[in-house]
Enzyme design. Structure first.
Site, short mmCIF file in Angstrom:
data_model
loop_
_atom_site.label_atom_id
_atom_site.label_comp_id
_atom_site.label_asym_id
_atom_site.label_seq_id
_atom_site.Cartn_x
_atom_site.Cartn_y
_atom_site.Cartn_z
N VAL A 222 0.77 -1.20 0.08
CA VAL A 222 -0.03 -0.14 -0.13
C VAL A 222 0.98 1.19 -0.16
CG1 VAL A 222 -2.05 -0.99 1.22
CG2 VAL A 222 -0.21 -0.06 2.35
N GLY A 223 2.07 1.01 0.05
CA GLY A 223 2.98 2.34 0.00
C GLY A 223 4.44 1.83 0.19
N GLY B 201 8.40 3.92 0.76
CA GLY B 201 9.22 5.34 0.94
C GLY B 201 10.72 4.95 0.96
N TYR C 148 12.61 4.59 3.80
CA TYR C 148 12.85 3.65 4.53
C TYR C 148 12.45 2.40 4.39
CZ TYR C 148 7.76 4.03 5.29
OH TYR C 148 6.52 4.23 4.94
N GLY C 149 11.65 1.93 3.43
CA GLY C 149 11.09 0.58 3.09
C GLY C 149 9.73 0.62 2.49
N VAL D 273 5.21 -0.31 2.93
CA VAL D 273 4.27 -0.77 3.68
C VAL D 273 3.20 -1.56 3.19
CG1 VAL D 273 2.19 0.43 5.17
CG2 VAL D 273 4.52 1.70 4.94
N LYS E 173 5.09 -2.66 8.02
CA LYS E 173 6.10 -1.69 7.72
C LYS E 173 7.28 -2.76 7.43
CE LYS E 173 7.70 2.87 8.62
NZ LYS E 173 7.71 4.29 9.53
N ASP F 136 10.04 14.50 12.77
CA ASP F 136 9.76 14.38 11.29
C ASP F 136 8.43 14.52 11.11
OD1 ASP F 136 10.16 14.21 8.60
OD2 ASP F 136 10.46 11.96 8.63
#
EC number: 2.7.11.30
Length: 532
Positions: free
Chosen positions: A240-241, A243, A245-246, A248, A261, A362
């Site tokens: 679903v996502g 970024g 960092y990795g 989701v 995540k 953040d």
């Protein structure tokens, strides 16, 4: 009559000379005697000078294999050279011969070069019977460049073939070993999974497990064994996502939707920090993303860092505002719930099982999620800073990640923030929160008017601004996101405008605290009769 006799004699001599010249064959260069008639060996009576060869002395040469027809006792006579020659035929057999060589072309013949395919050597001399003692030898065998190159290519090809075969064997062994290890791990995993199924009773929901841990545990989340069990039993459904960092994923545990995540292995520090923050005592709050479990999964060849949380299908505030508009009640509910979550983070709870104060570092619309009831919860705590009041120590995470430049406070951009104190981190969060309220207010409809969704400073910096871009706008020019004139004509938006302006003040000491923001919004919620 005597004159006729003389003419006949001359004609006969001429015909004799012609017949001798024409009778020489192609090999006369080697085995011809080179003899001439008596009339040829003398100068003409008319005083004409003869050719040089006519003046050379005649030699007696030894002949064998190249003897002319008039040879006597294996000797021949020539005005050229005596020679000896050794040759190798196609079958590799050698033949030694000697004889007389005519003067014409003898210099060229004595310097003869052997052919590439057939070897031979010729030696010449110019004394009587001198060639009887000549012993020519064959030249050494020379490997041609083509043959030599072919050998090298053959060696190279054989070497390459051996290397390729060795690599194939090595790769096959490695893959087979890895396959066996994978099968063993899968069997062990399935066996552990069966045992874990018995560990968590059937019918227990995530809410039941969390409520039990809250009431009977330390308040820092589920026991580690339960977390690992849940992580093993997660079924990944869809991504679903994604970024920096990795990724989701939406997953399922016993039919319940969860968010997984999956961190890149390079972001292990962020995974560890976020897990640590979520498992802080008394961290759980309705406006902080609900933490379920964390685990490291994998074998020797791959590793996955899992962080499992509540799943919110509405996505982030950023995604929500792009496709939805707000009325004043929805705006206040979003802003108030986000302020409640931020206030809980910033607040230190004293006691034997207390909670440290935490700064997010953040904060942005992409890190705030929308719940089903229209309220917010704050997520992504990988950069969070903790403050221990007992030791007065600021616990800053040791990772290479930095916040989002577009949301950075002026003191962060110009590097004037005091990193040894905790309060500056809190004030930097408040600046970012003011920008988030601006994003919400733009999507609030008043008088049938609403602005399209935009990121803060969208018309002042590029889509991916640098530190220099943001520093120039925020610190040097001290600009802030533009505000529509219609906001001043609406009571609610006017109050929100005043609130956000006090949040993004250039001087950190002039900004509101999270608690003050929460109380101000609470009054506005109450005046608008908003159900939270």
């Amino acid at each position: 009559m005597p004159q006729l006799y003389i003419y006949i004699r001359l004609l006969g001599a001429y015909l004799f000379i012609i017949s001798r010249v024409q009778g020489q064959n192609l090999d006369s260069m080697l085995h011809g005697t080179g003899m001439k008639s008596d009339s040829d060996q003398k100068k003409s009576e008319n005083g004409v000078t003869l050719a040089p060869e006519d003046t050379l002395p005649f030699l007696k040469c030894y002949c064998s294999g190249h003897c002319p027809d008039d040879a006597i006792n294996n000797t021949c006579i020539t005005n050229g050279h005596c020679f000896a020659i050794i040759e190798e035929d196609d079958q590799g057999e050698t033949t030694l011969a000697s004889g007389c060589m005519k003067y014409e072309g003898s210099d060229f013949q004595c310097k003869d070069s052997p052919k590439a395919q057939l070897r031979r050597t010729i030696e010449c001399c110019r004394t009587n019977l001198c060639n009887q003692y000549l012993q020519p030898t064959l030249p050494p065998v020379v490997i041609g460049p083509f043959f030599d190159g072919s050998i090298r290519w053959l060696v190279l090809l054989i070497s390459m073939a051996v290397c390729i075969i060795a690599m194939i064997i090595f790769s096959s062994c490695f893959c087979y070993k890895h396959y066996c290890k994978s099968i063993s791990s899968r069997r062990r995993y399935n066996r552990d999974l069966e045992q874990d199924e018995a560990f968590i009773p059937v019918g227990e929901s995530l809410k039941d497990l969390i409520d039990q841990s809250q009431s009977s545990g330390s308040g820092s989340g589920l026991p580690l064994l339960v977390q690992r069990t849940i992580a093993k039993q997660i079924q990944m459904v869809r991504q679903v996502g994604k970024g920096r960092y990795g990724e989701v994923w939406m997953g399922k545990w016993r039919g319940e939707k969860v968010a997984v995540k999956v961190f890149f292995t390079t972001e292990e520090a962020s995974w560890f920090r976020e897990t640590e923050i979520y498992q802080t005592v008394l961290m759980r709050h309705e406006n902080i993303l609900g933490f379920i479990a964390a685990d490291i999964k994998g074998t020797g060849s791959w590793t996955q860092l899992y962080l499992i949380t509540d799943y919110h299908e509405n996505g982030s505030l950023y995604d929500f505002l792009k496709c939805a508009t707000l009325d004043t009640r929805a705006l206040l509910k979003l802003a108030y719930s986000a302020a409640c979550g931020l206030c809980h983070l910033h607040t230190e709870i004293y006691g034997t099982q207390g909670k440290p104060a935490i700064a997010h570092r953040d904060l942005k619309s992409k890190n705030i999620l929308i719940k089903k009831n229209g309220s917010c919860c704050i997520a992504d705590l990988g950069l969070a800073v903790k403050f221990n009041s007992d030791t007065n120590e600021v616990d800053v995470p040791l990772n290479t990640r930095v916040g989002t430049k577009r949301y950075m406070a002026p003191e962060v951009l110009d590097e004037s923030l005091n990193k040894n104190h905790f309060q500056p981190y809190i004030m930097a969060d408040i600046y970012s929160f003011g920008l988030i309220i601006w994003e919400m207010a733009r999507r609030c409809i008043t008088g049938g008017i609403v602005e399209e969704y935009q990121l803060p400073y969208y018309n002042m910096v590029p889509s991916d601004p640098s530190y220099e871009d943001m520093r120039e706008v925020v610190c040097v020019k001290r600009l802030r996101p533009i505000v529509s004139n219609r906001w001043n004509s609406d009571e609610c938006l006017r109050a929100v405008l005043k609130l956000m302006s006090e949040c993004w003040a250039h001087n950190p000491a002039s900004r509101l605290t999270a608690l003050r923001i929460k109380k101000t919004l609470a009054k506005m919620v109450e005046s608008q009769d908003v159900k939270i």
